[in-house]
Motif scaffolding. Structure first.
Motif: not given
Length: 226
Positions: A20, A24, A165, A208
């Motif tokens: 991930t 991103a 994200i 995040t």
């Protein structure tokens, strides 16, 4: 709730988080570069470039990202574009690049509008002053206008990066072993439909929130430097 499955499956979450983050980072890199190019095309005096940029932005913003992903995923091989079939953190490299391409294409449209707004917010007199000093349009934009524009729209760009994200989970449908894909594997193996999602939500929040903190810190430093 029982989280005892983590002792056997925690690596699934960690490996998924790595993919991930990789998605991103690559999407942000290519999305920002392409987005800035689209923004410059959008504000140029060339009607052809303006039309191409406007059409691209409106099309991308007006179609679902899932459709764009499938178009890229099946379209690359259809037009003969292939990548070496190697393994990257458990995922196929061609699939990974298709995911990055689709996410970058989508993100660029939003970045372009953000950057365009930032450029237009800069006093037009600064461009005129730099041109009067002998700088070319490209040099003026690169050295004077764009740095100020990026500074002005940093919070909006930060929000776009956070959205990337979260939206990266869509690539699980083409078999990329990112966080959501691995979460579904854990759910299937443990027959626990709920707890793995809580773990995944916590990981997304940590990622995040960390990015939001970095953006806010950078924003404060830029304001201090004024």
């Amino acid at each position: 709730m029982d989280f005892s499955f983590l002792k056997n499956y925690y690596m699934f979450f960690l490996e998924g988080a790595k993919i991930t983050l990789l998605l991103a980072i690559l999407t942000i890199f290519f999305g920002v570069i392409f987005g800035i190019l689209l923004a410059l095309m959008r504000i140029s005096h060339n009607p052809i470039l303006k039309t191409i940029s406007a059409a691209y932005i409106e099309f991308i913003r007006g179609t679902p990202i899932m459709v764009q992903l499938f178009i890229v995923y099946y379209g690359l091989s259809f037009i003969g574009i292939t990548f070496p079939d190697i393994n990257v953190l458990g995922s196929s490299f061609p699939d990974l690049m298709a995911g990055v391409t689709a996410l970058s294409i989508n993100s660029a449209a939003y970045v372009a509008e953000i950057v365009r707004a930032g450029i237009q917010a800069v006093d037009k007199g600064q461009m005129e002053a730099s041109r009067s000093l002998g700088l070319t349009y490209f040099m003026s934009m690169k050295s004077i206008i764009l740095p100020q524009a990026i500074k002005n729209v940093l919070p909006a760009l930060g929000n776009e990066f956070i959205a990337i994200i979260k939206e990266s989970s869509i690539v699980s449908i083409i078999g990329i072993h990112e966080l959501m894909y691995n979460t579904d594997m854990v759910r299937g193996n443990t027959f626990k439909p709920f707890e793995p999602l809580i773990v995944t939500a916590g990981i997304y929040f940590i990622i995040t929130f960390s990015l939001s903190t970095i953006v806010r810190t950078l924003e404060r430093r830029l304001k201090t430097s004024d």
